[in-house]
Design a protein around this motif. Sequence first.
Motif, mmCIF file in Angstrom:
data_model
loop_
_atom_site.group_PDB
_atom_site.id
_atom_site.type_symbol
_atom_site.label_atom_id
_atom_site.label_comp_id
_atom_site.label_asym_id
_atom_site.label_seq_id
_atom_site.Cartn_x
_atom_site.Cartn_y
_atom_site.Cartn_z
ATOM 1 N N GLU A 90 -13.524 -0.328 -7.849
ATOM 2 C CA GLU A 90 -13.147 -1.093 -6.306
ATOM 3 C C GLU A 90 -14.617 -1.865 -7.216
ATOM 4 O OE1 GLU A 90 -10.427 -1.773 -3.231
ATOM 5 O OE2 GLU A 90 -11.099 0.224 -3.137
ATOM 6 N N TYR A 142 0.839 0.322 -3.694
ATOM 7 C CA TYR A 142 0.483 -0.527 -5.688
ATOM 8 C C TYR A 142 2.079 0.390 -6.052
ATOM 9 C CZ TYR A 142 -4.314 -0.150 -6.246
ATOM 10 O OH TYR A 142 -5.370 -0.188 -6.351
ATOM 11 N N ASP A 164 -8.105 6.977 2.078
ATOM 12 C CA ASP A 164 -7.337 5.835 1.902
ATOM 13 C C ASP A 164 -6.859 5.260 0.464
ATOM 14 O OD1 ASP A 164 -7.732 2.631 2.837
ATOM 15 O OD2 ASP A 164 -9.620 2.643 1.167
HETATM 16 O O1 LIG Z 1 -5.014 0.414 0.010
HETATM 17 C C1 LIG Z 1 -6.143 -0.097 -0.138
HETATM 18 O O2 LIG Z 1 -5.728 -0.720 -1.520
HETATM 19 C C2 LIG Z 1 -7.195 -1.271 -1.632
HETATM 20 C C3 LIG Z 1 -7.154 -2.058 -3.426
HETATM 21 O O3 LIG Z 1 -5.816 -2.346 -3.091
HETATM 22 P P1 LIG Z 1 -5.451 -3.450 -4.911
HETATM 23 O O4 LIG Z 1 -4.184 -3.837 -5.361
HETATM 24 O O5 LIG Z 1 -7.459 -4.845 -5.054
HETATM 25 O O6 LIG Z 1 -5.956 -2.400 -5.969
HETATM 26 C C4 LIG Z 1 -8.326 -1.013 -0.982
HETATM 27 O O7 LIG Z 1 -9.440 -2.144 -1.692
HETATM 28 C C5 LIG Z 1 -8.384 -0.571 0.315
HETATM 29 O O8 LIG Z 1 -9.000 -0.009 1.240
HETATM 30 C C6 LIG Z 1 -7.383 0.252 0.795
HETATM 31 O O9 LIG Z 1 -6.673 0.316 1.917
#
Ligand SMILES: O=C1O[C@H](COP(=O)(O)O)[C@@H](O)[C@H](O)[C@H]1O
Length: 516
Positions: A229, A192, A248
């Motif tokens: 999500e 992020y 997570d």
């Molecule tokens: O670190 C993680 O991030 C993803 C979401 O990342 P994004 O950049 O698509 O917002 C998440 O789906 C995953 O569970 C988690 O381990």
Amino acid sequence: MAENQNLEPLKAPGTVFFIFGATGDLARRKLFPAIYSLYREGKLSEDFAVIGVARRSRTQEEFREDVYQSIQEFCRYKPEQAPEWGEFAAHFEYKSLDINDIDGFRELRVQTEQLETKFNIPGNRLFYLALAPELFGSVSFNLMKGGMLEGAGWNRLVIEKPFGYDLESAAKLNEEIRKVFKEEEIYRIDHYLGKEMVQNIEVIRFANAFFEPLWNNKHIANVQITLGETVGVEERGGYYDHAGALRDMGQNHMLQLLTMIAMEPPSRLLAEDIRDEKVKVLRSLRPYATSEEVRNNVVRGQYTKGSADGKELPAYREEDKVHPESLTETYFAARVFVDNFRWAGVPFYIRTGKRLPVKTTEVVVEFKRMPTNVYLGQKHSLEPNLLVIRVNPMEGIYVKINAKKPGSESEIAPVAMDFCQSCIVGINSPEAYERLLHDAARGDSTYFTRWDEVASAWAFVDRIANTWKEEQGDLEMYPAGSWGPAKADELLQEDGFHWWPVNGQKEDNVVWLKGQ
Ligand SMILES: O=C1O[C@H](COP(=O)(O)O)[C@@H](O)[C@H](O)[C@H]1O
Ligand SMILES: NC(=O)C1=CN([C@@H]2O[C@H](COP(=O)(O)OP(=O)(O)OC[C@H]3O[C@@H](n4cnc5c(N)ncnc54)[C@H](OP(=O)(O)O)[C@@H]3O)[C@@H](O)[C@H]2O)C=CC1
């Protein structure tokens, strides 16, 4: 080859990139595409090499074909018809090796030295561990034993999350790695922090005279951070059922976003100054002192069967590799306080969940209402001003103000002044992994998490996780495709607030002014 000759990209120095876990999902979806984008944008030195490492057997040609396929599928630049593909691919080699096999590391050393000679690379080595964290300690140790850290240049270790399961396991993991690498050689990824708009938070705050003076408890009523999500756990049920949403997403991405919003302006924009400010925020988080405080401030949920876009969605407990009676949370929301002068009394509401109606990462800063309303008698009461930072997938900011409704006599309407960065033709934001790989190769650790940040975040999260472990009755169920448990709304209602609509849910009464 620079894609845009007008730009002068900061080139990474000549480096060998080692991708441990080169046959895995992360390498395929993120790392190879990131390296190719950096190459296409002229951000890599011509003197580079990539060595993919995993147990599976691969000839050099097969490996290069895997890399090609991954880039073709996942990269924002496509290699097909690119004349330089062959030249790029020649920098890639594979080494089949089990990380417990020390002889394999000695062979890797020979292969590395040959590549360094061939491409005139000055001995800089970047070890990216796209591996299960249990292997981090052994890899570090065997890199040292196998003579891999004796090159002529620098050594850097880039490691993926999850960094531990709790503070205790994270500290143990850190100790193992630190036996080999110094803190300044360790780059802990939180992807992020590589996102364009997360980095933009700093600029929005510290480069705009009309935000910074208001950025405190005198003017801000609350802050809302949503990481929604639409996906479920996909193929990662085994890992996720052990981790849950709090570990997570909460321990890392959500708290990192919160630190970017809440930190004091650093005196200099140097990595350590910024990280010092971020860790102060983490240390100021008010810990939940009792399990009752956890219950009153944190809501957890798990998705049941549901639907989205007319498609039936299975319950979490029916997902592959998930225990059929699992009590793991796929959603959590919390009311968090930062106990310092700037933020005393301002609630930060954070929430994240799988199988929500929209994919979005968004920060809403809600300003306090006007001290008095001279427009009484209007159809709508005056709404508070909002600053909304859209991180993903839409990138941009909008500011919601009150203005005279265009064309009306004197009616007031909320107006959203929208700067949609991702709508601008030609902007093709780099993927988080591109930025982070480039930074690591250039030795810029600003957007990587330092150990004290990781430890402070775990200390905060552990209190919640420990309460949840003891008391399991408060897991709220929510249908897949919904906005999560109603209890998460109550958290805000108790304080006289509500979640503001996020990406995809437009408010009817708002006039949108689009800009670029
Ligand atoms: O670190 C993680 O991030 C993803 C979401 O990342 P994004 O950049 O698509 O917002 C998440 O789906 C995953 O569970 C988690 O381990
Ligand atoms: N995938 C993702 O989107 C994300 C992943 N992560 C993290 O990144 C790490 C890797 O994830 P992911 O790529 O999904 O995992 P995968 O299971 O897809 O890949 C694991 C890799 O490790 C290799 N490997 C396993 N054991 C050994 C060993 N003993 N010696 C050498 N290589 C070994 C495997 O290759 P082989 O079987 O050939 O040995 C494979 O290349 C994990 O820590 C994960 O949590 C973090 C964020 C996102």
